[in-house]
Design an enzyme around this catalytic site. Structure first.
Site, mmCIF file in Angstrom:
data_model
loop_
_atom_site.group_PDB
_atom_site.id
_atom_site.type_symbol
_atom_site.label_atom_id
_atom_site.label_comp_id
_atom_site.label_asym_id
_atom_site.label_seq_id
_atom_site.Cartn_x
_atom_site.Cartn_y
_atom_site.Cartn_z
ATOM 1 C CD GLU A 239 -2.383 -1.436 2.749
ATOM 2 O OE1 GLU A 239 -2.637 -0.413 3.411
ATOM 3 O OE2 GLU A 239 -2.618 -2.593 3.150
ATOM 4 C CD GLU A 350 -9.296 2.111 5.185
ATOM 5 O OE1 GLU A 350 -9.425 1.463 6.243
ATOM 6 O OE2 GLU A 350 -8.448 1.851 4.315
#
Length: 435
Positions: A239, A350
């Protein structure tokens, strides 16, 4: 005086004026048919506990001194001796550490290794998309780390004391079970994703903002996920993106970050360079450092271009910033499934909704404005691509978009000649339709 027991089994009474926030267990990835991985963020604030000797240690209970010793041992493990130190305007200290002494090489699988030479870039990589390396606050003064070193954001005692476990500092913590729904435990998303093929990398330009985060147990991020494995304990992810995370960094600056895991966030991997694993090769970019400039509503827009791809020769996963600045790589030996390829790619935002106030959080995603507002107002991902088996960057096929709480955060996708595959996303959180 308030006291608590840490995950390490150490009972610790904090200093006066420390306030403990609610410990939130919440999923880390949420998708229509995919996994929700659950993390714990427990934050402690301290205005008194820094790098200075603690006064009157003689009167501290044994458990508290044990905790203090554990914190300092962890700091010695993370912070490597610098050859130069740079003070950042935002309060960060950047240590210039000899490349071969960086945390990566503490990993048992990387003992004795040296940083690799630059790999072959994917074909179709647009060099016109170049961005200056001076996109972080610490480098704006013109000071830099010398050749042969890498810049590392120094970790302080108060950073570790904001989390619950010294041992798991810098890691995401999950529950034993895996969630497949999109409603549990506080994490909310607005994402685009592709699946159903073998992927060897991903690229996107990510619009950077400084979203408001309501309380320290929450965060707001925008990133690329490179994912493989089943949705059990063997999930592999890589990520990279930007995040505002008061619990991790102690402030509300947007920061460039990375993460990896090979066992669904259980015992492997970490943010940035807070554990061994990621090998940094760049002496101008500090992972975890604050980003500047950022975008403004109805004003200037700023984005960062990130490329993650698997080196066809050695199999390692490289990270590049802009059109030519290699940041470093995740060695293939760290992974199981990602040793071969990724099975899905996610792009998007997110947030964590802790529910502390009894209503939905007002933590913003992206710009804090809905996708429908468009350019200059809503946040975006643009020029999204994936890397195929033959090391070619190709357009996305069948990009799907999902907002699991569309009244709070939304997403709208599209394709055009200038931006290729893109989407706008984000929102304000709590509003009349998201109480």
């Amino acid at each position: 005086m308030t006291s608590m027991t840490f995950d390490d089994g150490i009972h610790f009474s904090p200093f006066p004026n420390m306030a403990f926030s609610l410990c939130l267990r919440s999923p880390i990835i949420s998708l229509l048919h995919f996994v929700l991985l659950v993390s714990t963020v427990c934050c402690v604030h301290s205005s008194q506990f820094g790098n200075h000797p603690v006064e009157n240690q003689t009167f501290w209970p044994k458990e508290e001194l044990r905790k203090l010793n554990a914190v300092r041992a962890r700091l010695r493990q993370i912070n490597k001796p610098p050859v130069k130190t740079i003070q950042s305007p935002d309060g960060d200290i950047i240590d210039c550490v000899l490349s071969y002494k960086q945390p990566a090489f503490d990993h048992p699988l990387l003992k004795g290794h040296k940083p690799l030479d630059p790999p072959e870039r994917p074909r179709g990589h647009n060099q016109m998309d170049y961005l200056n390396e001076n996109f972080q606050l610490w480098s704006l003064s013109g000071d830099s780390c010398p050749e042969g070193t890498i810049p590392i954001r120094r970790t302080r005692e108060e950073d570790i004391l904001r989390v619950q476990s010294v041992h798991r500092f810098g890691m995401k913590k999950t529950l034993n079970r895996v969630r497949r729904d999109t409603s549990g435990n506080g994490h909310e998303h607005a994402i685009g994703y592709v699946t159903g093929d073998k992927y060897y990398g991903a690229k996107a330009s990510i619009n950077v903002w400084a979203p408001m985060v309501e309380n320290p147990s929450e965060f707001s991020l925008s990133q690329i996920w490179v994912i493989s494995g089943s949705f059990g304990d063997d999930l592999n992810t890589i990520e990279a993106g930007w995040q505002v995370s008061p619990g991790l960094y102690g402030d509300r600056y947007p920061r460039f970050f990375t993460y990896w895991t090979t066992d669904a966030y259980q015992a492997t991997g970490c943010y940035n360079l807070l554990c061994s694993g990621f090998v940094q090769t760049n002496n101008k970019i500090a992972i975890g450092a604050a980003i500047s400039p950022t975008s403004s509503y109805n004003g200037g827009q700023f984005d960062i271009s990130l490329l993650i791809w698997k080196d066809p020769k050695h199999g390692n996963w490289w990270l590049e910033f802009g059109g030519g600045s290699l940041v470093g790589y995740w060695p293939s030996s760290l992974f199981s499934h990602l040793r071969d390829h990724a099975s899905m790619i996610h792009f998007g935002g997110e947030i964590v909704n802790s529910g502390i106030s009894g209503s939905h959080t007002s933590t913003q995603m992206g710009s804090g404005h809905f996708a429908e507002e468009g350019f200059g107002k809503a946040s975006y991902f643009r020029n999204m691509q994936v890397v195929d088996w033959d090391n070619n960057l190709i357009p996305l096929s069948d990009l799907k978009v999902l907002a699991d709480h569309p009244n709070c955060y939304h997403i709208q996708g599209g394709v055009n000649q200038a931006w290729g595959n893109y989407f706008y996303y984000g929102g304000p959180g709590r509003n009349v339709n998201c109480p």
